[in-house]
Design an enzyme around this catalytic site. Structure first.
Site, PDB file in Angstrom:
ATOM      1  N   ASP A  22      -1.648   6.577  -4.337  1.00  0.00           N
ATOM      2  CA  ASP A  22      -2.074   5.255  -3.870  1.00  0.00           C
ATOM      3  C   ASP A  22      -3.593   5.115  -3.921  1.00  0.00           C
ATOM      4  OD1 ASP A  22       0.570   4.817  -3.356  1.00  0.00           O
ATOM      5  OD2 ASP A  22       0.373   4.671  -1.183  1.00  0.00           O
ATOM      6  N   ASP A  23      -4.047   3.863  -3.890  1.00  0.00           N
ATOM      7  CA  ASP A  23      -5.444   3.498  -3.593  1.00  0.00           C
ATOM      8  C   ASP A  23      -6.419   3.615  -4.757  1.00  0.00           C
ATOM      9  OD1 ASP A  23      -4.581   3.045  -0.995  1.00  0.00           O
ATOM     10  OD2 ASP A  23      -5.244   4.996  -0.266  1.00  0.00           O
ATOM     11  N   HIS A 130      -0.414  -1.645   0.363  1.00  0.00           N
ATOM     12  CA  HIS A 130      -1.382  -0.886   1.145  1.00  0.00           C
ATOM     13  C   HIS A 130      -0.952  -0.983   2.605  1.00  0.00           C
ATOM     14  CE1 HIS A 130      -5.123   1.078   1.959  1.00  0.00           C
ATOM     15  NE2 HIS A 130      -5.604   0.087   2.678  1.00  0.00           N
TER      16      HIS A 130
END
Length: 282
Positions: A22-23, A130
């Site tokens: 993620d991210d 998120h």
């Protein structure tokens, strides 16, 4: 790679997992970690924060990798972007009190889908959230309505079938809390829309303990993993003083990049989806 339908492998006794970082775009340390792990064949996918400060800078390098790229739908992290952005607690409260400004939610989703396409030249391979915001009441409906107007058929992350057996109660509890914040409702809507999801979910923990703890949790997740499951991770290569998770991100990177990770996968009869010659085409 559709996580619900892993392709056949000559080594048919192996299970395939989707390892998703993620991210991407949050900062250069996160991007560097993801790009290096991609080069090592330790990842299947990464989720893009389209408004992240480093997204535009490092996206060309990302698009040369084998990784699937998904939209990391963001309604809680402020990068100076326009539109709706609330603290997570406030967003959850508004969602469950049916007080979300749905027009603003829809605008935020459509703007991020458009920006994803502008940045990458295509629509996302999959969508997650998120802080898992994509599954919240109101948000999930607006997301699926927005997708219904586009040609994309992405798979959608399901947090609602966590595989946590044998992990400490605090980690199991966190996984169940995440799942309880809308995963079942999202699943019903995704099925009605004819889209697909991952059959199981791994990687939930408390972002504590450094390398020793993460090695223990990783070993357990690999033991529990089944075909098509998503293993979520949050690696980074290097420090970022503005990132509250920077130390633990580096611990994740250390475990995932270590040569012993390949042996762990082999010991558990696992393949990382999308990193071998028999991968299913995107």
């Amino acid at each position: 790679m559709n996580p619900e339908r892993p392709s056949a492998s000559p080594a048919s006794e192996y299970r395939r997992i989707v390892v998703c970082a993620d991210d991407f775009g949050m900062n250069t340390a996160v991007d560097a970690g993801i790009l290096h792990l991609a080069g090592l064949g330790r990842l299947s996918a990464t989720s893009l924060l389209v408004d992240g400060p480093s997204a535009s800078q490092n996206l060309p390098a990302l698009l040369t990798t084998h990784l699937q790229v998904g939209l990391h739908l963001n309604l809680t992290e402020s990068f100076g972007q326009p539109g709706l952005c609330l603290p997570l607690k406030s967003l959850i409260q508004a969602a469950y009190l049916r007080r979300l400004p749905l027009g603003q939610v829809r605008d935020a989703i459509c703007r991020q889908l458009d920006r994803f396409q502008d940045l990458t030249g295509r629509l996302p391979d999959y969508i997650d959230g998120h802080q898992h915001v994509h599954q919240l009441p109101g948000v999930r409906d607006q997301l699926l309505q927005a997708l219904d107007t586009r040609t994309a058929r992405p798979w959608i992350r399901d947090t609602g079938r966590p595989r946590q057996a044998g992990l400490p109660w605090r980690l199991c509890f966190k996984a169940q809390v995440i799942a309880g914040l809308g995963a079942a409702g999202l699943r019903r809507r995704v099925q009605a829309a004819g889209l697909t999801q991952n059959p199981g979910f791994l990687g939930v923990y408390d972002f504590k303990g450094g390398v020793p703890a993460y090695e223990i949790w990783m070993s357990r997740w690999l033991t529990l993993a089944q075909d098509g499951d998503v293993l979520m991770c949050h690696p980074a290569r290097g420090m970022d003083a503005h990132d509250a998770l920077t130390d633990q991100r580096q611990a994740e990177y250390a475990v995932l990049s270590d040569a012993r990770m390949a042996q762990r996968l082999a010991d558990h009869r696992l393949m990382i989806a999308g990193t071998d010659p028999c991968k299913e085409p995107s």
